[in-house]
Write a protein that holds these residues in place. Structure first.
Motif, PDB file in Angstrom:
ATOM      1  N   ARG A 188      -6.446   0.959  -6.228  1.00 28.21           N
ATOM      2  CA  ARG A 188      -6.565   2.189  -5.551  1.00 28.21           C
ATOM      3  C   ARG A 188      -7.843   2.550  -5.579  1.00 28.21           C
ATOM      4  N   ASP A 218     -11.311   5.018  -5.298  1.00 31.63           N
ATOM      5  CA  ASP A 218     -11.891   6.467  -5.598  1.00 31.63           C
ATOM      6  C   ASP A 218     -11.907   7.074  -4.321  1.00 31.63           C
ATOM      7  N   ASN A 248      -9.201   7.250  -8.881  1.00 34.42           N
ATOM      8  CA  ASN A 248      -7.844   6.524  -8.970  1.00 34.42           C
ATOM      9  C   ASN A 248      -7.636   5.544  -9.795  1.00 34.42           C
TER      10      ASN A 248
END
Length: 880
Positions: A199, A201, A226
């Motif tokens: 995931r 950022d 994230n």
């Protein structure tokens, strides 16, 4: 959890090996490369530089094969019901890298698991990097049982990837726990050193809508960190293994297991670039010339980048420097105006040098691609297709130490200050926001926005990073000083800047005054200013110094927490002079997107020592990385300990014991890390002994350095060994000796156990099953050699606060010296060396590069710490 589905390791390896067919000596996957035309198109970027490998039909493991996992339940969703791990499936872009993952379904073979087998993947491709998306099983040592003395298995070699070239030669690459791969879920502070969670950022704006997964506080950082989010899917770790010989054709990839723990490969993509697709350059400003004069059409043109992040985009507003300098409204703020017929879009981008920037025209559907590695300062690069151009601005910058002086007194004076680029863009001093939230009761920094004009309040001194060339400054100071607007010329490498303001009148000298209409029992409160992406908290309070009550018995000391998300966090408490800036580095969640590795924790510690302040390893030992080097180099004054549960067998205490057992003297302190109403001030606190010395910060800090302290969430524990308090040293004979340990404990809530520990092991204890508020323990302790003694106390009551703090107390040690013998632990040194290797790996492979001088200073920290530890191993006759 008492559930027969779960074992402590989380699964039955024997059953798993049988399920995935580990008895087969070699699993051969014949994949003759990939068809670029059939590759996933993701966000529409060119795939010529990527070759995603389709592993369909060759996966050998499913979530059901892996079996129920206790920690999978924590992910929520369906995993909370059946305890089966779920990971992303299908076609995905991770950090701009296209992957073909296995299909969804708990019974579907979707992972390639390395156990005892060797896997061979035939490629027949050239590549600069092999990009893996995968995970490994959880580290059982992250959750030690009572009585365990274990270290996390960071650096554990899980598998080896061997590149076999067309000429028959080969090169091997390591796949290690918390380096190239990590677990599908992980506690805070446990990111990997050579891979990233899938995931990515992302930037946020203050005007973004609040959703169920976003609160107002997170929105203020302007960054979506994230790394720890993600909902019901487990994390895949994305790594880029550098091909040592990229000019050669890779005939096949062999991966062989090297540990009991299992590495799962979920996706494989070849990257044909020369630079790592996962290491981004520092934030850069690009000016895009649009294909037509339509910049004022809001939302029509968008910018995106494959191997990077577009942090901000904006259309410039009208700024005419000469007219602005002459305008009589200086200091009042003003409304900005759009530029009619504008053709420019500005974008701040942090990206790999191999990245492609794409300008999309949402009205016509046309897309214009720019290879950022070909953008040369001072020249515009034509897009593909032609019609749009891009150029990089502000390539050279200067970090300036500035002062604003009263022209009459020649002394620094507080002012309201704003710098602007030659295009009119606001450039805040360090510690102040780029995007100021001017909504009601929603911003608490030392900033103000007057209509569309942003300003920062400074105390007469400031630090700021300015672009080389033309810069404009505006200064104002109330109604009794003349406002200033000036044009400045900033030379590359400039370090200092002095500005002035002059009085119009001094009404105070004529008699006028200008105006605009402890319940927790603590003596000292340390209020830490900090940076969170583009949010700065309490920076405006640093200039005021300590606040002392009238009776002198309570002090609020404003200090800083200096943080890097991988290397670690330090509390720089107290000190004289300018604060140690920057407070954060190396990107989210601590600093902003594209922020480089400006400094090491060791540099921060050295600067703090020069200021006369304390260097505290806050919420010790996480994040782990450089902290091991700083302990080895003697940079840390104290460690902040958090108790959880009713026993001390947590890694926070075990790691402290590990360092103490290696001869490093680290006093214990406590602190709450309070960031909201869920935490009482002083819920976890420090007691330090001053004796007859005057209570002030300097004397308190000296008491902490000496080590006569204890941390507590309730019990009050006084400890002596042969009459010596914590922090003292006792010299014993060659064979050790016997030491009289005495502990007195009192508490406002009942506690149940009082202990004395020698080198981390309990050597004397007393219990009260019903609980007591007062207890004395006195016992003679046989000491066989060098070491340390400390006392600790625990209650079965609690926990307290939303952070589940246990009711505990622990003193700092009394140190035991035996002439001619050194307190030393080879396993502890090996653990420290692994952490230093991890920090160095991250700094070299994933950290955004600073200038060469700064990077050299960071490298020197690791080299010096490693040399010291190797020297100690050599002195004890241990090869490494």
């Amino acid at each position: 959890m008492d559930d027969p589905r779960f074992r402590r390791s989380g699964w039955s390896r024997r059953n798993f090996l049988e399920t995935v067919g580990a008895g087969v000596p070699t699993l051969r996957l014949m994949l003759e490369g990939a068809n670029p035309a059939a590759q996933p198109q993701g966000r529409g970027f060119s795939r010529e530089k990527f070759v995603p490998i389709d592993l369909a039909g060759h996966f050998n493991s499913s979530p059901a094969d892996f079996g129920p996992q206790e920690r999978a339940q924590w992910l929520g969703g369906d995993s909370a019901r059946d305890s089966l791990l779920r990971t992303p499936a299908g076609e995905h872009d991770f950090y701009g890298l296209p992957f073909r993952l296995g299909p969804d379904g708990t019974e579907t073979k979707r992972w390639l698991a390395w156990t005892a087998s060797r896997v061979e993947i035939r490629l027949q491709e050239r590549a600069g990097f092999l990009c893996l998306a995968g995970f490994c099983d959880w580290d059982k040592n992250e959750r030690p049982e009572p009585g365990d003395d274990v270290a996390e298995q960071v650096g554990q070699l899980l598998a080896e990837a061997t590149l076999v070239y067309e000429d028959g030669s080969s090169r091997s690459l390591a796949i290690r726990r918390r380096f190239e791969v990590g677990a599908p879920s992980y506690p805070w502070g446990h990111l990997s050193f050579a891979s990233r969670p899938h995931r990515r950022d992302a930037p946020r704006r203050l005007t973004d809508p609040l959703t169920s997964g976003t609160d107002w506080g997170e929105l203020q950082t302007a960054v979506a960190d994230n790394a720890y989010g993600g909902g019901p899917l487990g994390t895949l770790w994305v790594s880029a293994l550098r091909n040592p010989e990229p000019e050669k054709t890779v005939r096949e990839l062999r991966i062989e297991a090297r540990a009991e723990a299992v590495f799962f490969l979920c996706g494989l993509t070849l990257f044909r670039g020369r630079e790592s697709p996962l290491r981004y350059e520092r934030l850069r400003l690009y000016r895009i010339t649009l294909p037509e004069a339509a910049a004022e059409e809001v939302g029509r043109f968008t910018a995106d980048v494959d191997l990077g992040i577009v942090a901000r985009t904006w259309v410039p507003r009208r700024f005419e420097p000469e007219a602005w300098l002459r305008a009589p409204e200086a200091g009042l703020g003003e409304r900005s105006e759009p530029i009619a017929g504008g053709r420019h879009l500005y974008a701040e981008v942090t990206a790999s040098p191999e990245a492609t920037l794409v300008l999309a025209d949402t009205k016509t559907g046309r897309r214009y691609a720019f290879e950022l590695g070909r953008v040369v300062p001072g020249e515009e690069l034509e897009g593909q297709p032609a019609g749009a151009r891009v150029e990089v601005l502000e390539r050279e910058k200067a970090w300036v130490q500035g002062r604003v002086l009263d022209a009459a007194t020649r002394q620094p004076t507080p002012v309201r200050l704003a710098f602007r680029s030659k295009e009119g863009r606001y450039i805040p001093p360090y510690g102040h926001r780029t995007e100021i939230n001017d909504s009601w009761f929603e911003d608490y920094g030392a900033d103000v926005k007057l209509m569309d004009s942003s300003f920062a309040y400074v105390d007469g001194t400031f630090q700021v990073e300015l672009p080389a060339g033309e810069v404009y400054v505006e200064i104002t100071k109330g109604f009794e000083y003349a406002p200033v607007r000036r044009k400045l010329e900033i030379e590359p490498g400039r370090r200092e800047l002095t500005l002035e303001v002059s009085r119009l009148t001094d009404l105070r000298a004529r008699g006028w005054v200008t105006a605009d209409t402890q319940a927790e029992g603590l003596n000292l409160i340390s209020l830490l200013a900090a940076q969170w992406g583009d949010l700065f908290t309490n920076v405006g309070d640093l200039a005021h110094g300590p606040i002392v009550s009238r009776d002198g018995e309570t002090i609020v000391q404003v200090s800083t927490e200096n943080r890097q998300h991988i290397l670690g966090h330090l509390g720089l408490v107290g000190g004289q002079g300018a604060p140690v800036f920057p407070m954060s580095a190396s990107g989210p969640s601590e600093s902003y997107l594209g922020d480089p590795l400006r400094t090491s924790l060791a540099d921060w510690a050295d600067a703090q020592r020069k200021r006369g302040g304390l260097v505290v390893a806050v919420h010790f030992p996480y994040p782990t990385a450089e902290l091991a080097a700083d302990v080895a180099l003697g940079k840390i004054d104290a460690v902040e300990l958090y108790p959880h549960g009713e026993h001390f067998n947590t890694l926070r205490f075990l790691d402290w014991y590990r360092y103490l057992n290696c001869g490093y003297r680290l006093p214990a302190v406590g602190g709450t890390d309070k960031m909201g109403a869920y935490m009482a001030v002083g819920a976890n606190r420090t007691y330090a002994y001053l004796g007859q010395a005057e209570f002030n910060f300097a004397n308190w800090a000296e008491a902490v350095r000496k080590g006569n302290t204890f941390m507590t969430t309730g019990p009050l524990v006084l400890f002596q060994a042969d009459g010596h308090p914590p922090g003292d040293e006792i010299t014993l004979g060659a064979g050790g000796g016997t030491v009289e340990a005495r502990v007195e404990a009192k508490s406002f809530v009942p506690f149940h156990r009082l202990e004395v520990v020698l080198n981390g092991k309990v050597v004397a204890s007393r219990e009260d099953a019903a609980g007591t508020r007062e207890m004395i323990l006195a016992e003679k302790v046989r000491v066989p050699g060098p070491g340390w003694l400390a006392a600790r106390c625990a209650s079965k009551l609690g926990p307290t606060t939303a952070w589940s703090l246990g009711i505990q107390a622990h003193t700092s040690p009394v140190y035991l010296r035996v002439p001619g013998q050194e307190l030393f632990s080879a396993p502890a040194v090996a653990y420290m060396l692994t952490l230093i290797e991890g920090a160095e790996t991250w700094a070299e492979g994933l950290a955004t590069r600073p200038d060469a001088e700064s990077l050299a200073r960071v490298r020197k920290v690791f080299a010096e710490a490693r040399e010291r530890l190797h020297r100690r191993l050599h002195e004890h006759g241990i090869a490494h």
